[in-house]
Design a protein around this motif. Structure first.
Motif: not given
Length: 583
Positions: A372-395
């Motif tokens: 879940f860390c956006l800086s991690s190489p393991s994050v699956e960014s294609h699942l993200i639907v919205s990014v805020g300042e402190s939170f993001y939403c993803a499937l």
């Protein structure tokens, strides 16, 4: 006034004969509150099926609320499969699935209250797969967990008479005897042996009350053995301690204690087989923590305590317990190997116990492998639907439904209950946006989160449910929790922000917490004890039952290709666009 209950042996599909007898007895000695059937409920031959179906399909009237456990026989799978699919039978229901008016199927195992009486049951016959007409080891373990709760069980009902009660019943399975010893019901009712048998009351080990056993014959049996019996027990909840502990003059010693003394050597050879049903794992091949041939107590390793105490036949090994506390895979500790492979999230090396555990710092919780860390190489960014300042939403991977969303803090935080005021404000904006998005489609939002030491990066799960079914949520979650042996604390608030404040107050950083926020402002929560192993998929499993998609309860069954995931993300972005606070 004490409830008046009719008890019946195996109906074998002879419902015409049974209900005529019930009506006759009701006229002379009634009325009665309920009929409880033990043994085989369904016909054992096709000749009786037509008359049976008249009742099961509602064409013939059932005169009294009737509960049954013997879910096997001709046409049982067809009828009960259809019953389980009914909307009103979804979720964890221990008080009976309604087949038709006044007819209720007690599936698997459970405990519920019937006219003030505490009733525990085990349905079917022993099996490893838990299919219709068979109970599984999970059913046995669930009933044991329920029996660990405070309070005396008034009635226990099973299909088979245990060997301790009838001398010629050697074919009965040992699980029933083991359960009766642990549950210690005031009345134990059983069938499937074709005879009527009322045993003298007997003493229970470590309990003041006695147990009365009653075995009932089959309906319409040729020997005219008694198959219907009336009972009017006073509920335990209304009895004084002296009333509960009263012992009739003909009370005997516990038959299980007598069995032990008469056949001690045989019991020793059989103990491992019967006890392994509860403690499960033979560790004769494990690599550490005991010599070959010894067995570890499953319950002690998991929780640090065992209700059997010194009488437990298995090893209460403190070193194994500490390995479990330090996150070592339980299968590795007890079996000597883990069969889950790379999917297992626990440690697969024994820890050096000479090294004292140190409190983890915030940085120690960070991991390059964090999903879940956006800086991690393991994050699956294609699942993200919205990014805020402190939170993001993803499937999520393997979403329960297409619009299942995770609200995730961008910072590596262990939960969403200890946020800054700014973080809480942003979370509230995302929550409101998702509520409004779901509402536009005729759905309501359910929020749930598991706060645990094993969860290093928080994710608040949000699942839409049809508004027409939202009213069922409190009851279904509570029943599911009771089925698994714990209780949810229920609080209702007029404003969701008040519910959040309550949860923040209840949260103890030294312990864990599971909570659910429902559309009507109800908050359900359960504080995890220090050594409690909580089912990680509990919230998802309950909602899968409500939504009638039980096959999707495990996310691993719902994996799709990356291309399909990307399409779901784009579809949801379009729906969410006008409600997204950061669009």
């Amino acid at each position: 006034m004490a409830p008046r209950i009719l008890l019946c042996g195996d109906p074998l599909g002879r419902l015409n004969q049974l209900f005529k007898r019930v009506q006759s007895v009701s006229k002379s000695a009634g009325p009665f509150d309920a009929l409880i059937c033990v043994g085989q409920f369904f016909p054992d031959s096709p000749e009786l099926l037509d008359d049976f179906l008249d009742y099961a399909q509602g064409r013939a009237q059932i005169p009294i609320p009737t509960y049954f456990t013997g879910d096997y026989g001709v046409s049982a799978p067809n009828i009960l499969s259809a019953t389980a699919k009914k909307a009103e039978n979804q979720g964890f229901k221990m008080d009976g699935l309604e087949v038709c008016h006044n007819l209720f199927w007690l599936r698997g195992s459970g405990k519920f209250t019937l006219h003030g009486l505490s009733v525990a049951y085990l349905s079917g016959r022993e099996s490893c797969d838990g299919q219709f007409g068979k109970y599984s080891q999970d059913d046995v373990d669930a009933l044991r967990a329920l029996a660990d709760d405070s309070g005396v069980v008034d009635l226990a009902k099973e299909s088979d008479i245990p060997p301790a009660h009838v001398s010629d019943s050697s074919c009965c399975d040992s699980n029933v005897s083991e359960l009766v010893k642990e549950v210690k019901p005031r009345y134990h009712i059983a069938g499937s042996m074709g005879v009527f048998y009322a045993r003298e009351p007997y003493l229970n080990v470590d309990s003041s009350h006695v147990t009365r056993f009653l075995g009932l014959a089959q309906v319409g049996n040729k020997n005219k053995q008694k198959f219907l019996h009336a009972l009017s027990p006073t509920p335990t909840s209304t009895m004084s301690p002296s009333e509960l502990s009263a012992k009739p003059p003909n009370t005997t010693l516990c038959p299980y204690t007598l069995e032990k003394g008469a056949a001690d050597s045989k019991k020793r050879s059989n103990d491992d087989a019967s006890d392994s049903q509860y403690w499960r794992y033979d560790v004769s091949k494990r690599q550490k923590n005991g010599s070959d041939g010894e067995k570890l107590c499953f319950k002690f390793v998991c929780s640090g305590s065992c209700p059997r105490g010194e009488s437990c036949h298995f090893q209460h090994n403190a070193e194994a317990r500490e390995q479990c506390r330090r996150g070592v895979c339980l299968d590795l500790i007890i079996k000597g190997k883990c069969e889950k492979g790379p999917e297992c999230s626990y440690k697969h090396e024994f820890q050096d116990l000479s090294v004292q555990r140190k409190p983890r710092s915030e940085n120690a919780n960070r991991s390059k492998e964090c999903w879940f860390c956006l800086s991690s190489p393991s994050v699956e960014s294609h699942l993200i639907v919205s990014v805020g300042e402190s939170f993001y939403c993803a499937l999520p991977k393997g979403s329960l439904v297409d619009d299942h969303i995770l609200i995730i803090p961008i910072e590596h935080l262990p939960n969403t209950l200890a946020l800054s005021p700014e973080g809480e404000s942003e979370l509230s904006r995302y929550r409101n946006g998702l509520r409004n998005c779901y509402k536009s489609q005729g759905n309501d939002a359910v929020f749930f989160e598991l706060v645990s030491k094993r969860v290093s990066h928080a994710n608040l799960q949000v699942v839409p449910v049809p508004s027409s079914r939202a009213r069922l949520l409190p009851n279904i979650f509570s029943l599911a929790a009771e089925k698994l042996g714990f209780k949810l604390v229920t609080k209702k608030f007029s404003d969701s922000s008040e519910g959040r404040k309550y949860l923040q107050k209840e949260y103890d950083a030294a312990l864990g917490l599971f909570y659910v926020e429902l559309p009507d402002g109800t908050v359900l929560s359960h504080t995890l004890e220090e050594n409690e192993v909580f089912p990680a998929q509990f919230g998802r499993e309950v909602l899968a039952g409500l939504l009638k998609i039980p096959d999707r309860a495990d996310w691993r069954n719902c994996k799709i290709s990356q291309e399909e995931e990307a399409k779901l993300v784009e579809d949801f972005k379009k729906q969410f666009q006008e409600f997204d606070p950061f669009e």
